[in-house]
Design an enzyme around this catalytic site. Structure first.
Site, PDB file in Angstrom:
ATOM      1  N   HIS A 167       0.919  -1.182  -0.165  1.00 46.58           N
ATOM      2  CA  HIS A 167      -0.167  -0.031   0.002  1.00 46.58           C
ATOM      3  C   HIS A 167       0.891   1.294  -0.138  1.00 46.58           C
ATOM      4  O   HIS A 167       0.363   2.393  -0.034  1.00 46.58           O
ATOM      5  CB  HIS A 167      -1.029  -0.014   1.399  1.00 46.58           C
ATOM      6  CG  HIS A 167      -1.900  -1.048   0.998  1.00 46.58           C
ATOM      7  ND1 HIS A 167      -3.026  -1.371   0.095  1.00 46.58           N
ATOM      8  CD2 HIS A 167      -2.330  -2.057   2.108  1.00 46.58           C
ATOM      9  CE1 HIS A 167      -3.691  -2.349   0.328  1.00 46.58           C
ATOM     10  NE2 HIS A 167      -3.393  -2.696   1.412  1.00 46.58           N
ATOM     11  N   ASP A 203      -2.944 -10.468  -2.843  1.00 49.39           N
ATOM     12  CA  ASP A 203      -3.661  -9.985  -1.751  1.00 49.39           C
ATOM     13  C   ASP A 203      -4.940  -9.552  -1.796  1.00 49.39           C
ATOM     14  O   ASP A 203      -5.564  -9.117  -2.821  1.00 49.39           O
ATOM     15  CB  ASP A 203      -2.828  -9.015  -1.199  1.00 49.39           C
ATOM     16  CG  ASP A 203      -3.296  -8.391   0.042  1.00 49.39           C
ATOM     17  OD1 ASP A 203      -2.564  -8.924   1.103  1.00 49.39           O
ATOM     18  OD2 ASP A 203      -4.242  -7.731   0.377  1.00 49.39           O
ATOM     19  N   HIS A 205      -6.738  -7.194  -0.924  1.00 53.77           N
ATOM     20  CA  HIS A 205      -6.689  -5.783  -1.197  1.00 53.77           C
ATOM     21  C   HIS A 205      -5.793  -5.143  -1.956  1.00 53.77           C
ATOM     22  O   HIS A 205      -4.828  -5.795  -2.438  1.00 53.77           O
ATOM     23  CB  HIS A 205      -6.372  -4.910   0.146  1.00 53.77           C
ATOM     24  CG  HIS A 205      -7.225  -5.548   1.229  1.00 53.77           C
ATOM     25  ND1 HIS A 205      -6.632  -6.286   2.169  1.00 53.77           N
ATOM     26  CD2 HIS A 205      -8.171  -5.094   1.500  1.00 53.77           C
ATOM     27  CE1 HIS A 205      -7.526  -6.630   2.987  1.00 53.77           C
ATOM     28  NE2 HIS A 205      -8.563  -6.011   2.735  1.00 53.77           N
ATOM     29  N   ASP A 290      -4.822 -13.119   2.612  1.00 48.93           N
ATOM     30  CA  ASP A 290      -6.068 -12.555   3.201  1.00 48.93           C
ATOM     31  C   ASP A 290      -7.494 -12.931   2.317  1.00 48.93           C
ATOM     32  O   ASP A 290      -8.592 -12.353   2.782  1.00 48.93           O
ATOM     33  CB  ASP A 290      -6.036 -11.124   3.824  1.00 48.93           C
ATOM     34  CG  ASP A 290      -5.432 -10.173   2.771  1.00 48.93           C
ATOM     35  OD1 ASP A 290      -5.130 -10.560   1.365  1.00 48.93           O
ATOM     36  OD2 ASP A 290      -5.180  -9.122   3.169  1.00 48.93           O
ATOM     37  N   TYR A 329      -4.325 -12.604   7.727  1.00 49.08           N
ATOM     38  CA  TYR A 329      -4.604 -12.032   9.174  1.00 49.08           C
ATOM     39  C   TYR A 329      -5.113 -13.036  10.242  1.00 49.08           C
ATOM     40  O   TYR A 329      -5.308 -13.052  11.406  1.00 49.08           O
ATOM     41  CB  TYR A 329      -5.301 -10.696   9.239  1.00 49.08           C
ATOM     42  CG  TYR A 329      -4.507  -9.797   8.322  1.00 49.08           C
ATOM     43  CD1 TYR A 329      -3.590  -9.108   9.079  1.00 49.08           C
ATOM     44  CD2 TYR A 329      -5.067  -9.695   7.268  1.00 49.08           C
ATOM     45  CE1 TYR A 329      -2.739  -8.303   8.403  1.00 49.08           C
ATOM     46  CE2 TYR A 329      -4.262  -8.532   6.211  1.00 49.08           C
ATOM     47  CZ  TYR A 329      -2.946  -7.872   7.033  1.00 49.08           C
ATOM     48  OH  TYR A 329      -2.306  -7.076   6.151  1.00 49.08           O
TER      49      TYR A 329
HETATM   50 ZN   LIG Z   1      -4.699  -7.300   2.092  1.00 49.79          ZN
END
Ligand SMILES: [Zn+2]
Length: 353
Positions: A167, A203, A205, A290, A329
């Site tokens: 990110h 991922d 995201h 995740d 996570y």
């Molecule tokens: Zn993520």
């Protein structure tokens, strides 16, 4: 494949996150990397210590102003007495220099330690504590060490990095990330002689930081499969399929909440095929797990078998491959899921021969 590791990840304890103004425990915990290590150790993995890398490794993808800020942020916070008054034991921004404040004027650099925190952070969730810089810097060492192993002839290498990095842009950080480990690995593969490289980010995201860093660089293709930001998921403002980069070197594949193996594995495979058709010479996999069913940070529903199959699809590309850990996570399952992907990549490479 070799697993690159650094104990120094433990130096970074974000101490939770500030979410909607409330301090909550957060999920980006030191135990994440330890759980992955346990699962890989039980499988007989070959661990390699991360080698310290020159600052050029960071400078290849980040502006000097960001890294200088991160390196000194905690010391400045502590020196200003903020842990005692008002009593906040992590660096938290309160004011953000929104572009619409400036009518095109270049913003001045804030002199106050408290105001400066918002110059580089774009959210309040990504707290800086006493060992954050050292931990983040060690994660870059791990990613670049893995890239060097591949440049030295390993078919694939895995960097068990924490904190994650995808990110982070050239100039700002957030999303529990401080330095973009994945981007440093891609830059190292380029510098080491691969004319073009692809990053495939699986991922849950959007890999917005990696997209931004290589947006106008046609030699590093960036692809990301992630939950649809239009459905209310981080990073909300970015990650849509019409974001193609300068020269078309970016792809985003968005998944509806609840998406499982079939659509997710197909999207990962398509991103891999896109990169292969473009003729890239090496691959970086930004490996968040995740997207797993049951992960607390995403609504996707990928199973262990889906992760294995995605790994096979990437391994079948037959490219020198650096795998860099991003999110994931669910402490009880993430180590096993990482193992599924790494095993899949090895199986895919063998199938290809
Ligand atoms: Zn993520």
């Amino acid at each position: 494949m070799p697993v690159v590791w650094s104990d120094d990840h433990r130096l970074h304890d974000p101490g939770g996150e500030v979410w909607l103004g409330v301090r909550i425990p957060g999920t980006e915990l030191p135990e994440r990397a330890e759980r992955i290590r346990e699962a890989l150790t039980a499988d007989g993995a070959w661990f390699v210590e991360a080698e310290p890398q020159p600052d050029d490794a960071v400078a290849s993808v980040h502006d000097a102003e960001l890294t200088a800020y991160l390196a000194g942020a905690w010391d400045a916070w502590e020196a200003a007495g903020l842990p005692d008054d008002p009593g906040i034991d992590r660096v938290v921004p309160y004011l953000f220099p929104h572009p619409d404040l400036f009518s095109g004027i270049a913003p001045r650099a804030a002199t106050s330690v408290t105001a400066r925190a918002g110059q580089f952070a774009y959210d309040t969730m990504t707290l800086i504590g006493p060992g954050t810089w050292e931990g983040a810097r060690a994660a870059v060492d791990s990613a670049v060490t893995a890239a060097n192993l591949v440049l030295d002839g390993e078919r694939a290498a895995y960097a068990c990095t924490r904190p994650p990095g995808h990110h982070v842009t050239r100039t700002c950080f957030g999303g529990s990330c401080y330095l973009n480990n994945t981007a440093t690995a891609a830059a190292r593969l380029r510098a080491g002689g691969h004319a073009t490289v692809a990053v495939v980010d699986v991922d849950a995201h959007h890999g917005n930081g990696t997209q931004a860093i290589f947006w106008d660089d046609p030699t590093v293709l960036t692809g990301s499969v992630h939950v649809d930001p239009a459905e209310g998921w981080f990073p909300h403002y970015l990650g849509f399929e019409d974001e193609r980069g300068v020269d078309g070197s970016n792809r985003n594949a968005v998944m509806a909440p609840g998406s499982g193996d079939e659509s997710w594995v197909a999207a990962v495979s398509e991103l891999g095929a896109w990169a292969a058709e473009a003729g890239v010479e090496a691959l970086v996999v930004a490996l968040g797990v995740d997207a797993a069913e049951g992960d607390p940070e995403s609504p996707l529903a990928v199973t262990p078998a889906g992760f294995r199959e995605a790994g096979r699809a990437l391994g079948r590309l037959g490219l020198p491959t650096v795998v860099v850990q991003e999110g994931g996570y669910d402490l009880d399952t993430l180590g096993g899921l990482v193992l599924e992907v790494l095993t899949g990549i090895e199986e895919g490479a063998l199938e290809r021969g």
